[in-house]
Write an enzyme that holds these catalytic residues in place. Structure first.
Site, PDB file in Angstrom:
ATOM      1  N   THR A   1      83.925  76.031 -20.476  1.00  0.00           N
ATOM      2  CA  THR A   1      85.241  75.262 -20.209  1.00  0.00           C
ATOM      3  C   THR A   1      85.595  74.094 -21.321  1.00  0.00           C
ATOM      4  O   THR A   1      86.857  74.535 -21.808  1.00  0.00           O
ATOM      5  CB  THR A   1      85.316  74.778 -18.742  1.00  0.00           C
ATOM      6  OG1 THR A   1      84.759  75.794 -18.058  1.00  0.00           O
ATOM      7  CG2 THR A   1      86.614  74.500 -18.440  1.00  0.00           C
TER       8      THR A   1
ATOM      9  N   LYS B   1      79.096  51.858 -18.163  1.00  0.00           N
ATOM     10  CA  LYS B   1      79.056  50.425 -17.981  1.00  0.00           C
ATOM     11  C   LYS B   1      79.710  50.343 -16.454  1.00  0.00           C
ATOM     12  O   LYS B   1      79.901  48.865 -16.288  1.00  0.00           O
ATOM     13  CB  LYS B   1      79.822  49.724 -19.126  1.00  0.00           C
ATOM     14  CG  LYS B   1      79.272  50.089 -20.610  1.00  0.00           C
ATOM     15  CD  LYS B   1      80.280  49.328 -21.493  1.00  0.00           C
ATOM     16  CE  LYS B   1      80.016  50.070 -22.774  1.00  0.00           C
ATOM     17  NZ  LYS B   1      81.129  49.722 -23.799  1.00  0.00           N
TER      18      LYS B   1
ATOM     19  N   ARG C   1      87.333  67.401 -15.686  1.00  0.00           N
ATOM     20  CA  ARG C   1      86.081  67.971 -14.805  1.00  0.00           C
ATOM     21  C   ARG C   1      85.304  67.149 -14.067  1.00  0.00           C
ATOM     22  O   ARG C   1      84.996  66.078 -14.678  1.00  0.00           O
ATOM     23  CB  ARG C   1      85.273  68.870 -15.549  1.00  0.00           C
ATOM     24  CG  ARG C   1      83.912  69.364 -14.635  1.00  0.00           C
ATOM     25  CD  ARG C   1      82.934  70.335 -15.493  1.00  0.00           C
ATOM     26  NE  ARG C   1      83.674  71.743 -15.453  1.00  0.00           N
ATOM     27  CZ  ARG C   1      83.194  72.805 -15.551  1.00  0.00           C
ATOM     28  NH1 ARG C   1      81.781  72.767 -15.917  1.00  0.00           N
ATOM     29  NH2 ARG C   1      83.821  74.064 -15.637  1.00  0.00           N
TER      30      ARG C   1
HETATM   31  N1   CP Z   1      82.340  78.940 -16.464  1.00  0.00           N
HETATM   32  C1   CP Z   1      82.217  77.650 -16.530  1.00  0.00           C
HETATM   33  O1   CP Z   1      83.106  76.669 -15.885  1.00  0.00           O
HETATM   34  O2   CP Z   1      81.124  77.498 -17.445  1.00  0.00           O
HETATM   35  P1   CP Z   1      80.879  75.997 -17.925  1.00  0.00           P
HETATM   36  O3   CP Z   1      80.310  75.009 -16.976  1.00  0.00           O
HETATM   37  O4   CP Z   1      79.811  76.051 -19.038  1.00  0.00           O
HETATM   38  O5   CP Z   1      82.214  75.325 -18.650  1.00  0.00           O
END
Ligand code: CP
Length: 312
Positions: free
Chosen positions: A59, A86, A108
């Site tokens: 991703t 930190k 993420r």
């Molecule tokens: N499919 C997927 O989200 O892979 P990664 O965790 O490597 O980003």
């Protein structure tokens, strides 16, 4: 036609027309990725920040490549090398990034809802690159592009999604997306890894969503088999007796795949636990589209960045 929204936070709140717009746009961008010079000026002068609080190979890399192929400036931040170590909070981190005027923030995070929280605070477009066990919208979109590429349709397809449904944001986003496009989604796994009432979370649509605990029932006559990674990092243990037993009862091997339609395709979002949820001869075999998914991931992320960050 632009996408009439600031952010991409999940598939659940997308209209079918919006999904089709993203898929169609991704298909036009796929050609750019086949050229010798893989760059267009579409997002020149735009700044995209990739803010990853969890590990990622596919991703994060594909969002960075997508931004660069559209001529945007891409900046990658990992929590482990940021001031988060930190003690800086998520909100403070994001407000400081916002002060530098990015056009999009790709995030993420291990907490479900983190992208939704920051989307309310910043002017930049926020793109969910996976939040806890909630949603992973661009993964479902690239899965749909991959299926459409081989099957030329979605309506009426039987899609079996097998494994750790409970902890899978990929399963959740796919159940929403594939059923909205008219597929019949059958989710299978051990009872302990099938969330109670999952079918009811998916709004009534053209397709359907059902849960079964037999992998054989799910795979029989399937057009698409999507295997899910066992997410040991989200499990405190006790969902199944051992990985060996899980593999025996729920692993995809050549014998089980023979229950599916003769032209079945096999998907896996990665990373793969070889020999646990899928055997190597299936993952690397003639029915596998696993690396096509990765290639299509770049085109889908180009489409999403273009539709959200290009402006008028
Ligand atoms: N499919 C997927 O989200 O892979 P990664 O965790 O490597 O980003």
């Amino acid at each position: 036609m632009p996408l009439h929204r600031k952010d991409l936070l999940g598939i659940a709140d997308l209209e079918v027309e919006e999904i089709k717009l993203i898929l169609d746009t991704a298909e036009t961008f796929r050609d750019i990725n086949q050229r010798q010079i893989k760059k267009v000026p579409t997002l020149r002068g735009k700044t995209i920040i990739n803010l990853f609080f969890e590990a990622s190979t596919r991703t994060r890399t594909s969002f960075e490549i997508a931004a660069k192929r559209l001529s945007a400036d891409a900046i990658n931040i990992s929590a482990s090398s940021s001031s988060v170590v930190k003690g800086e909070t998520l909100i403070d981190t994001v407000m400081n990034l916002q002060a530098m005027a990015p056009d999009a923030i790709v995030i993420r995070h291990s907490s479900s809802g983190a992208p939704h929280q920051i989307a309310k605070l910043v002017d930049a477009a926020v793109i969910n690159a996976g939040d806890g066990a909630h949603e992973h919208p661009t993964q479902a979109l690239l899965d749909a592009v991959t299926i459409r590429q081989k099957k030329s349709r979605m309506t009426g397809l039987k899609v079996a999604i097998i494994g750790d449904v409970l902890h899978s944001r990929v399963a959740r986003s796919n159940a929403h997306l594939l059923s909205k496009l008219g597929a019949h989604v059958v989710l299978a796994g051990p009872r302990t890894l099938l969330p109670f009432g999952f079918e009811k979370m998916v709004a009534p649509s053209e397709g359907s969503v059902t849960l079964v605990d037999s992998i054989e029932e799910a795979i029989t006559d399937a057009d698409v088999v999507m295997m899910l990674r066992i997410q040991l990092e989200r499990q405190a243990g006790g969902f199944f007796p051992s990985l060996r037993e899980y593999s025996i009862h729920y692993g995809l091997n050549r014998r089980r795949l023979e229950l599916a339609k003769p032209d079945v395709v096999v998907l896996h979002p990665g990373p793969i636990n070889r020999g646990i949820e899928i055997d190597s001869d299936v993952a690397d075999g003639p029915f596998s589209l696993i690396l096509n998914q990765v290639s299509n991931g770049v085109a889908v992320r180009m489409a999403v960045l273009y539709l959200l960050a290009a402006g008028e």
